[in-house]
Scaffold this active site. Structure first.
Site, PDB file in Angstrom:
ATOM      1  N   ASP A   1      -6.234   5.574   4.579  1.00 53.18           N
ATOM      2  CA  ASP A   1      -4.781   5.620   4.784  1.00 53.18           C
ATOM      3  C   ASP A   1      -4.324   5.079   6.149  1.00 53.18           C
ATOM      4  O   ASP A   1      -3.650   5.757   6.930  1.00 53.18           O
ATOM      5  CB  ASP A   1      -4.267   7.059   4.606  1.00 53.18           C
TER       6      ASP A   1
ATOM      7  N   ASP B   1       0.869  -1.182   0.000  1.00 52.40           N
ATOM      8  CA  ASP B   1       0.000   0.000   0.000  1.00 52.40           C
ATOM      9  C   ASP B   1       0.905   1.232   0.000  1.00 52.40           C
ATOM     10  O   ASP B   1       1.498   1.580   1.017  1.00 52.40           O
ATOM     11  CB  ASP B   1      -0.902  -0.004   1.236  1.00 52.40           C
TER      12      ASP B   1
ATOM     13  N   ASP C   1       6.966  15.312  10.778  1.00 49.60           N
ATOM     14  CA  ASP C   1       6.875  15.336   9.321  1.00 49.60           C
ATOM     15  C   ASP C   1       6.826  16.780   8.815  1.00 49.60           C
ATOM     16  O   ASP C   1       6.811  17.024   7.613  1.00 49.60           O
ATOM     17  CB  ASP C   1       5.671  14.520   8.827  1.00 49.60           C
TER      18      ASP C   1
ATOM     19  N   HIS D   1       0.363  17.258   9.282  1.00 48.01           N
ATOM     20  CA  HIS D   1      -1.008  16.945   8.873  1.00 48.01           C
ATOM     21  C   HIS D   1      -2.003  17.541   9.866  1.00 48.01           C
ATOM     22  O   HIS D   1      -1.686  17.726  11.037  1.00 48.01           O
ATOM     23  CB  HIS D   1      -1.213  15.426   8.823  1.00 48.01           C
TER      24      HIS D   1
ATOM     25  N   TYR E   1       8.627  10.908   8.947  1.00 50.91           N
ATOM     26  CA  TYR E   1       8.897   9.760   8.080  1.00 50.91           C
ATOM     27  C   TYR E   1      10.249   9.781   7.411  1.00 50.91           C
ATOM     28  O   TYR E   1      10.609   8.854   6.709  1.00 50.91           O
ATOM     29  CB  TYR E   1       7.753   9.628   7.050  1.00 50.91           C
TER      30      TYR E   1
ATOM     31  N   HIS F   1      -5.219  11.483  13.918  1.00 50.40           N
ATOM     32  CA  HIS F   1      -6.234  11.373  12.854  1.00 50.40           C
ATOM     33  C   HIS F   1      -7.421  10.493  13.248  1.00 50.40           C
ATOM     34  O   HIS F   1      -8.440  10.490  12.562  1.00 50.40           O
ATOM     35  CB  HIS F   1      -5.609  10.801  11.576  1.00 50.40           C
TER      36      HIS F   1
HETATM   37  C1  X5A Z   1       0.327  10.618  11.927  1.00 51.66           C
HETATM   38  C2  X5A Z   1       0.552  10.982  10.491  1.00 51.66           C
HETATM   39  C3  X5A Z   1      -0.131  10.765   8.212  1.00 51.66           C
HETATM   40  C4  X5A Z   1      -1.021   9.979   7.317  1.00 51.66           C
HETATM   41  C5  X5A Z   1      -0.758  10.330   5.870  1.00 51.66           C
HETATM   42  C6  X5A Z   1      -1.645   9.540   4.955  1.00 51.66           C
HETATM   43  N1  X5A Z   1      -0.288  10.450   9.594  1.00 51.66           N
HETATM   44  N2  X5A Z   1      -1.502   9.943   3.599  1.00 51.66           N
HETATM   45  O1  X5A Z   1       1.482  11.692  10.182  1.00 51.66           O
HETATM   46 ZN    ZN Z   2       1.638  13.737  10.101  1.00 52.08          ZN
END
Ligand code: X5A
Ligand code: ZN
Length: 682
Positions: free
Chosen positions: A94, A22, A267, A176, A307, A137
């Site tokens: 996601d 994925d 991120d 995000h 990431y 999220h």
């Molecule tokens: C916790 C976080 C990001 C999800 C990205 C999905 N989630 N495209 O950074």
């Molecule tokens: Zn994030």
């Protein structure tokens, strides 16, 4: 108060991973946790923290935020076949499930609650939990964006329930939007949620209308949800700091939380394939530092995203080292926010001005015709070049992980953190070191004036800045009327009711003094308090703490001899103890807010970090030239910036020789303060 910082980590949370292909989820790997933890161990930071064991959250705790149906459904996942897991996963966006993720998700919540317990009971000062899966999220009945249970939202509800916490601030610096957190507290005035996030006018995941700046919360919670949408990639340290100085910090101080929770996703740092932003890892030292004096220092950071393994590990270290109280790094070249960031800041400020007294004089909402949506060429990242946005994004996407940046310089704890020069008969405050002839190896300058100079010399040794010139920020707090000419390097701020008006004073500190201080990037800060300044002790401590964000914490404080009661609180602030909570700040005097706004607008052509609106907008810059694109040759040569809040007078002189290193000091000179002469070579 206990001094220690908690670190919560358990290898168990590395024991789940994506079991199928994925592309949307492949970046969420167990190594995110191992590299972060290893970096903390290798740098010696883990060893300086108190390690707290994780525990599994109970059903009751998970149900503080999630529905029973959802919890029951997730409970079944450990027994599912691979195929069933894939099917179960498909109903959400996601995210992926694994037979061990339910167990890890309970540990991630439990880790966050352990942190809250330790901080709320006062056993530990602050802390960080390294957890997987992330949380911000996930929603009442849905997993989303790698998140299963909403760790931070549960922690906030738990703190309210078990500790009677009345106000919680959640700062979500992940790149995000933590829509799960927003949904949870939208109508709740006891939880202030701040999130900045890559948005690109809704083109970026999770592509929600409600992530925009005009989602301010609803009903009783109106004003308690703050979204700063980033409509371009490439946001850097200046953009992030501008959002802190001109949105988050003034509101947070007005709100006055009892607890600060951070959705600590990294991120938003350079190199991250999701964020595509340009902030360097050391910016997290500043973000952390700027929050560390809210809620009496009660700050819990819980890992969310991040990431790029290199940038993630560096950012985690910067955050933890700051929580431990080490001096923060010199803020990297701050060129001021870009046009798109300014537009976002402007929009948020005007959307919230009816809720917060500190924003009451924010500019009107922008005319929609001038939005960055239509002006692709604005901002620094594509400097005047017309181009197709989509195409440009794809290129940057591919490049993100190959971007390189210098490793953050090693941060050191000085051998002497705070030295004091005191008149005879005054006891040395706890934790400080007396400075003067009583120490045989010190220069034989018996008088306080000489000792002041010797101390400054020590502070700045080996810390000459890149121009090899000592730049000094002089901050004077006084009752006297300002004297002399105002200029961009001499900024008198007059408050109607003097420095005793905490709301007005903090507004000046957060909205004007700190941005100028950060952009000026001094080598040393001189903070002088004139006689009968009228400033409240607690407010003074906040000022002392906050100013240590610049000049590597090299702060020289000058107090009047007759203000001995201030020596201990001042020394405590210089030693890195959190300042006491100031209580919710009342309304600022309209005259003060207006005067400050006027001053900011006047100075923002020179000090770009003071900008809160895109200067190219007609109402602010009739000629249409953006001041922040002009190079000001004076700035690099300026060696002294003086911000006076009702100033006393100082003269410039020369600092010469140097000796051992000291980071900060309190002085109670016998001589009148104005006799101290520190400054650049003539
Ligand atoms: C916790 C976080 C990001 C999800 C990205 C999905 N989630 N495209 O950074
Ligand atoms: Zn994030």
């Amino acid at each position: 108060m206990a001094m220690a910082t908690a670190l919560i980590y358990d290898e168990e949370m590395t024991k789940y991973k994506l079991l199928w292909v994925d592309p949307a989820c492949k970046i969420e790997v167990p190594e995110r946790l191992t590299v972060s933890h290893e970096a903390l161990v290798r740098s010696g930071l883990a060893g300086r923290c108190v390690s707290i064991p994780v525990r599994a959250a109970t059903d009751e705790e998970v149900l503080l935020v999630h529905s029973e149906d959802y919890l029951e459904a997730v409970k079944k996942t450990p027994y599912m076949s691979l195929e069933d897991l894939m099917t179960f996963t498909q109903q959400y966006g996601d995210v992926y499930f694994h037979p061990n993720i339910y167990h890890c998700a309970k540990l991630a919540v439990g880790a966050s609650l352990q942190l809250v317990d330790n901080v709320m009971t006062g056993r530990l000062r602050n802390g960080m939990a390294l957890v997987r899966p992330p949380g911000h999220h996930s929603q009442s009945s849905a997993a989303n964006g790698f998140c299963v249970f909403n760790n931070v939202a549960i922690a906030a509800q738990y703190a309210k329930k078990h500790y009677g916490v009345q106000r919680v601030l959640i700062v979500d610096w992940d790149v995000h939007h933590g829509q799960g957190v927003q949904y949870c507290f939208e109508d709740d005035p006891s939880v202030l949620y701040f999130s900045w996030h890559r948005y690109e006018h809704r083109r970026f995941w999770p592509n929600l209308r409600e992530s925009d700046y005009d989602s301010v919360g609803r009903e009783r919670g109106a004003g308690f949800n703050i979204n700063v949408p980033w409509n371009k990639v490439g946001m850097d340290n200046s953009d992030f700091l501008a959002a802190f100085f001109h949105v988050l910090l003034p509101v947070a101080y007005e709100f006055c939380p009892d607890l600060v929770l951070v959705c600590a996703g990294f991120d938003s740092a350079v190199g991250d394939p999701e964020g595509n932003m340009c902030a360097t890892p050391d910016v997290f030292a500043h973000l952390t530092h700027l929050l560390m004096n809210l809620a009496g220092g009660k700050l819990c950071a819980v890992l969310e995203g991040g990431y790029n393994l290199t940038s993630l590990a560096q950012s985690v270290c910067q955050t933890v080292q700051t929580l431990l109280g080490d001096p923060v790094p010199q803020p990297a070249e701050l060129g001021g926010p870009c046009g798109s960031a300014l537009e976002s800041v402007h929009c948020v400020r005007s959307a919230h001005r009816r809720f917060w007294s500190c924003l009451r004089h924010a500019a009107d909402p922008p005319a929609s015709q001038l939005s960055t949506e239509r002006r692709k060429a604005s901002g620094k990242e594509n400097n005047g070049e017309e181009g197709d946005d989509e195409q440009e994004e794809e290129t940057e996407e591919g490049r993100a992980e190959q971007v390189s940046w210098p490793e953050p310089p090693r941060r050191v704890s000085p051998p002497v953190r705070t030295a004091v020069v005191l008149p005879d008969g005054v006891a040395c405050p706890d934790g400080s070191t007396p400075f003067g002839p009583q120490r045989s190896h010190d220069p034989p300058t018996a008088d306080t004036h000489g000792r002041c100079i010797a101390l400054v010399e020590k502070m700045v040794k080996n810390e000459m800045n890149r121009f090899n010139v000592l730049k000094t920020l002089l901050v004077q707090i006084s009752r006297k009327e300002p004297e002399g000419q105002k200029s961009k390097h001499r900024i008198p701020v007059c408050l109607k009711e003097g420095c005793g008006d905490t709301a007005g004073f903090m507004q000046a500190v957060l909205g004007l003094l700190l941005p100028v201080a950060y952009e000026f990037d001094p080598g040393v800060v001189l903070l002088a308090r004139g006689p009968d300044s009228g400033v409240e002790e607690g407010t003074w401590q906040h000022l002392t703490c906050l100013l240590q964000g610049v000049a590597l914490g090299h702060t020289l404080v000058l107090l009047q001899e007759n203000e001995r009661a201030s020596i201990s609180p001042t020394a405590a602030s210089l030693l890195g103890n959190p300042a006491p909570s100031l209580g919710p700040l009342g309304a600022r005097l309209p005259d003060d807010v207006e005067a400050l706004e006027r001053l900011r607008r006047m100075l923002q052509a020179h000090w770009k970090l003071l900008q809160t609106t895109e200067a190219a907008w007609p109402s602010f810059c009739p000629t249409g030239t953006a001041p922040h694109t002009q190079h000001d040759p004076m700035k690099s040569r300026a060696r002294l910036v003086q911000v006076s809040i009702k100033p006393v007078s100082f003269t410039s002189g020369r600092v010469t020789a140097a000796a051992a290193r000291v980071d900060s000091c309190v002085l109670v000179p016998r001589l009148p303060v104005h006799a101290v002469t520190v400054g650049p070579a003539p």
